[in-house]
Motif scaffolding. Structure first.
Motif, PDB file in Angstrom:
ATOM      1  N   SER A  75     -41.826   2.839  52.680  1.00 55.46           N
ATOM      2  CA  SER A  75     -41.568   4.224  52.277  1.00 55.46           C
ATOM      3  C   SER A  75     -40.172   4.331  51.687  1.00 55.46           C
ATOM      4  O   SER A  75     -39.213   3.766  52.218  1.00 55.46           O
ATOM      5  CB  SER A  75     -41.668   5.146  53.484  1.00 55.46           C
ATOM      6  N   TYR A  76     -40.053   5.078  50.610  1.00 60.71           N
ATOM      7  CA  TYR A  76     -38.776   5.297  49.944  1.00 60.71           C
ATOM      8  C   TYR A  76     -38.508   6.792  49.841  1.00 60.71           C
ATOM      9  O   TYR A  76     -39.435   7.599  49.735  1.00 60.71           O
ATOM     10  CB  TYR A  76     -38.798   4.694  48.527  1.00 60.71           C
ATOM     11  N   LEU A  77     -37.230   7.148  49.867  1.00 62.02           N
ATOM     12  CA  LEU A  77     -36.810   8.537  49.704  1.00 62.02           C
ATOM     13  C   LEU A  77     -35.982   8.659  48.431  1.00 62.02           C
ATOM     14  O   LEU A  77     -35.179   7.770  48.125  1.00 62.02           O
ATOM     15  CB  LEU A  77     -35.955   8.983  50.897  1.00 62.02           C
ATOM     16  N   PRO A  78     -36.131   9.769  47.700  1.00 62.93           N
ATOM     17  CA  PRO A  78     -35.291   9.964  46.512  1.00 62.93           C
ATOM     18  C   PRO A  78     -33.835  10.180  46.922  1.00 62.93           C
ATOM     19  O   PRO A  78     -33.548  10.742  47.980  1.00 62.93           O
ATOM     20  CB  PRO A  78     -35.870  11.218  45.853  1.00 62.93           C
ATOM     21  N   CYS A  79     -32.929   9.698  46.108  1.00 61.95           N
ATOM     22  CA  CYS A  79     -31.499   9.902  46.353  1.00 61.95           C
ATOM     23  C   CYS A  79     -30.766   9.951  45.019  1.00 61.95           C
ATOM     24  O   CYS A  79     -31.271   9.460  44.010  1.00 61.95           O
ATOM     25  CB  CYS A  79     -30.935   8.806  47.246  1.00 61.95           C
ATOM     26  N   GLU A  80     -29.602  10.570  45.030  1.00 63.60           N
ATOM     27  CA  GLU A  80     -28.757  10.625  43.834  1.00 63.60           C
ATOM     28  C   GLU A  80     -27.497   9.829  44.087  1.00 63.60           C
ATOM     29  O   GLU A  80     -26.915   9.898  45.167  1.00 63.60           O
ATOM     30  CB  GLU A  80     -28.375  12.078  43.511  1.00 63.60           C
ATOM     31  N   ILE A  81     -27.090   9.078  43.085  1.00 65.97           N
ATOM     32  CA  ILE A  81     -25.827   8.329  43.165  1.00 65.97           C
ATOM     33  C   ILE A  81     -25.030   8.595  41.897  1.00 65.97           C
ATOM     34  O   ILE A  81     -25.573   9.056  40.888  1.00 65.97           O
ATOM     35  CB  ILE A  81     -26.063   6.810  43.341  1.00 65.97           C
ATOM     36  N   ILE A  82     -23.750   8.290  41.955  1.00 73.69           N
ATOM     37  CA  ILE A  82     -22.885   8.373  40.779  1.00 73.69           C
ATOM     38  C   ILE A  82     -22.624   6.946  40.313  1.00 73.69           C
ATOM     39  O   ILE A  82     -22.199   6.092  41.088  1.00 73.69           O
ATOM     40  CB  ILE A  82     -21.557   9.089  41.106  1.00 73.69           C
ATOM     41  N   THR A  83     -22.902   6.668  39.055  1.00 75.57           N
ATOM     42  CA  THR A  83     -22.711   5.331  38.490  1.00 75.57           C
ATOM     43  C   THR A  83     -21.228   5.087  38.231  1.00 75.57           C
ATOM     44  O   THR A  83     -20.432   6.029  38.238  1.00 75.57           O
ATOM     45  CB  THR A  83     -23.495   5.175  37.166  1.00 75.57           C
ATOM     46  N   PRO A  84     -20.814   3.841  37.996  1.00 76.62           N
ATOM     47  CA  PRO A  84     -19.411   3.556  37.683  1.00 76.62           C
ATOM     48  C   PRO A  84     -18.902   4.302  36.442  1.00 76.62           C
ATOM     49  O   PRO A  84     -17.703   4.520  36.303  1.00 76.62           O
ATOM     50  CB  PRO A  84     -19.399   2.038  37.448  1.00 76.62           C
ATOM     51  N   THR A  85     -19.807   4.712  35.574  1.00 76.35           N
ATOM     52  CA  THR A  85     -19.389   5.464  34.388  1.00 76.35           C
ATOM     53  C   THR A  85     -19.334   6.966  34.647  1.00 76.35           C
ATOM     54  O   THR A  85     -19.087   7.743  33.732  1.00 76.35           O
ATOM     55  CB  THR A  85     -20.341   5.178  33.203  1.00 76.35           C
ATOM     56  N   GLY A  86     -19.617   7.381  35.916  1.00 73.68           N
ATOM     57  CA  GLY A  86     -19.534   8.790  36.283  1.00 73.68           C
ATOM     58  C   GLY A  86     -20.811   9.583  36.080  1.00 73.68           C
ATOM     59  O   GLY A  86     -20.842  10.788  36.306  1.00 73.68           O
ATOM     60  N   HIS A  87     -21.874   8.932  35.669  1.00 69.91           N
ATOM     61  CA  HIS A  87     -23.138   9.637  35.457  1.00 69.91           C
ATOM     62  C   HIS A  87     -23.956   9.697  36.752  1.00 69.91           C
ATOM     63  O   HIS A  87     -23.850   8.824  37.603  1.00 69.91           O
ATOM     64  CB  HIS A  87     -23.962   8.936  34.365  1.00 69.91           C
ATOM     65  N   CYS A  88     -24.776  10.729  36.860  1.00 69.98           N
ATOM     66  CA  CYS A  88     -25.667  10.888  38.005  1.00 69.98           C
ATOM     67  C   CYS A  88     -26.965  10.109  37.739  1.00 69.98           C
ATOM     68  O   CYS A  88     -27.510  10.162  36.646  1.00 69.98           O
ATOM     69  CB  CYS A  88     -25.965  12.374  38.209  1.00 69.98           C
ATOM     70  N   PHE A  89     -27.406   9.365  38.743  1.00 72.13           N
ATOM     71  CA  PHE A  89     -28.649   8.600  38.634  1.00 72.13           C
ATOM     72  C   PHE A  89     -29.540   8.972  39.802  1.00 72.13           C
ATOM     73  O   PHE A  89     -29.106   8.956  40.958  1.00 72.13           O
ATOM     74  CB  PHE A  89     -28.368   7.091  38.646  1.00 72.13           C
ATOM     75  N   GLU A  90     -30.786   9.332  39.518  1.00 72.34           N
ATOM     76  CA  GLU A  90     -31.751   9.636  40.568  1.00 72.34           C
ATOM     77  C   GLU A  90     -32.539   8.372  40.888  1.00 72.34           C
ATOM     78  O   GLU A  90     -33.317   7.891  40.071  1.00 72.34           O
ATOM     79  CB  GLU A  90     -32.680  10.768  40.116  1.00 72.34           C
ATOM     80  N   GLY A  91     -32.306   7.842  42.078  1.00 75.95           N
ATOM     81  CA  GLY A  91     -32.938   6.588  42.478  1.00 75.95           C
ATOM     82  C   GLY A  91     -33.727   6.733  43.764  1.00 75.95           C
ATOM     83  O   GLY A  91     -34.123   7.836  44.140  1.00 75.95           O
ATOM     84  N   LEU A  92     -33.931   5.612  44.444  1.00 73.29           N
ATOM     85  CA  LEU A  92     -34.682   5.567  45.697  1.00 73.29           C
ATOM     86  C   LEU A  92     -33.950   4.716  46.717  1.00 73.29           C
ATOM     87  O   LEU A  92     -33.251   3.770  46.363  1.00 73.29           O
ATOM     88  CB  LEU A  92     -36.076   4.959  45.469  1.00 73.29           C
ATOM     89  N   ARG A  93     -34.131   5.049  47.995  1.00 69.43           N
ATOM     90  CA  ARG A  93     -33.631   4.239  49.109  1.00 69.43           C
ATOM     91  C   ARG A  93     -34.760   4.089  50.126  1.00 69.43           C
ATOM     92  O   ARG A  93     -35.606   4.961  50.247  1.00 69.43           O
ATOM     93  CB  ARG A  93     -32.449   4.919  49.797  1.00 69.43           C
ATOM     94  N   HIS A  94     -34.710   2.970  50.875  1.00 64.27           N
ATOM     95  CA  HIS A  94     -35.698   2.794  51.950  1.00 64.27           C
ATOM     96  C   HIS A  94     -35.588   3.967  52.912  1.00 64.27           C
ATOM     97  O   HIS A  94     -34.497   4.413  53.242  1.00 64.27           O
ATOM     98  CB  HIS A  94     -35.433   1.504  52.736  1.00 64.27           C
ATOM     99  N   GLU A  95     -36.730   4.448  53.360  1.00 66.20           N
ATOM    100  CA  GLU A  95     -36.742   5.561  54.316  1.00 66.20           C
ATOM    101  C   GLU A  95     -36.162   5.117  55.660  1.00 66.20           C
ATOM    102  O   GLU A  95     -35.443   5.845  56.308  1.00 66.20           O
ATOM    103  CB  GLU A  95     -38.170   6.066  54.504  1.00 66.20           C
ATOM    104  N   LYS A  96     -36.477   3.913  56.076  1.00 61.00           N
ATOM    105  CA  LYS A  96     -35.991   3.372  57.340  1.00 61.00           C
ATOM    106  C   LYS A  96     -35.461   1.971  57.086  1.00 61.00           C
ATOM    107  O   LYS A  96     -35.706   1.382  56.039  1.00 61.00           O
ATOM    108  CB  LYS A  96     -37.123   3.304  58.369  1.00 61.00           C
ATOM    109  N   GLY A  97     -34.782   1.410  58.074  1.00 50.93           N
ATOM    110  CA  GLY A  97     -34.293   0.045  57.959  1.00 50.93           C
ATOM    111  C   GLY A  97     -35.435  -0.958  57.999  1.00 50.93           C
ATOM    112  O   GLY A  97     -36.583  -0.609  58.260  1.00 50.93           O
ATOM    113  N   ILE A  98     -35.120  -2.201  57.728  1.00 51.16           N
ATOM    114  CA  ILE A  98     -36.120  -3.267  57.714  1.00 51.16           C
ATOM    115  C   ILE A  98     -35.850  -4.180  58.898  1.00 51.16           C
ATOM    116  O   ILE A  98     -34.719  -4.570  59.153  1.00 51.16           O
ATOM    117  CB  ILE A  98     -36.028  -4.083  56.408  1.00 51.16           C
ATOM    118  N   LEU A  99     -36.891  -4.516  59.624  1.00 53.83           N
ATOM    119  CA  LEU A  99     -36.795  -5.452  60.728  1.00 53.83           C
ATOM    120  C   LEU A  99     -37.791  -6.571  60.473  1.00 53.83           C
ATOM    121  O   LEU A  99     -38.974  -6.315  60.243  1.00 53.83           O
ATOM    122  CB  LEU A  99     -37.121  -4.759  62.060  1.00 53.83           C
TER     123      LEU A  99
END
Length: 119
Positions: A75-99
């Motif tokens: 499962s992945y959740l949407p997230c926003e990050i700021i790139t090194p150039t200062g732009h906003c990027f809408e990406g994904l992160r794991h919903e939970k950790g991996i074991l």
């Protein structure tokens, strides 16, 4: 009619269909779609003429593809990050950790592939 003829009359031809194979497994089982790359890897690791070093290389490749397909099922959740150039990027992160739990003898072969894909 000879015994050979009667045996061949009883044989049925089975045509492979992914849909029919998936019906025999639980909904929790995901079957990787077969493609030419996977077929080649299976061919190479099953060939008795494949050298030990080539077998290890191709098996590791197949394991890594399997690990990547498994990671894609998480499962992945949407997230926003700021790139090194200062732009906003809408990406994904794991919903939970991996074991990952290694099963002695059988699961140990996949440890390297998991370490290469996950920090």
């Amino acid at each position: 009619m000879s015994s050979v003829d009667s045996n061949t009359d009883n044989l049925t031809t089975h045509s492979y269909t992914e849909e029919s194979d998936n019906e025999q497994y639980s909904a929790n089982v995901n079957i990787m779609k077969t493609n030419n790359q996977l077929r080649e890897l299976h061919t190479l690791i099953r060939d008795r003429a494949t050298s030990r070093s080539d077998f290890k290389f191709y098996a590791d490749r197949l394991i890594r593809l399997t690990v990547e397909a498994a990671l894609n099922q998480l499962s992945y959740l949407p997230c926003e990050i700021i790139t090194p150039t200062g732009h906003c990027f809408e990406g994904l992160r794991h919903e939970k950790g991996i074991l990952c739990v290694s099963l002695m003898r059988s699961g140990e072969a996949m440890e390297k592939g998991i370490r290469e894909c996950c920090r």
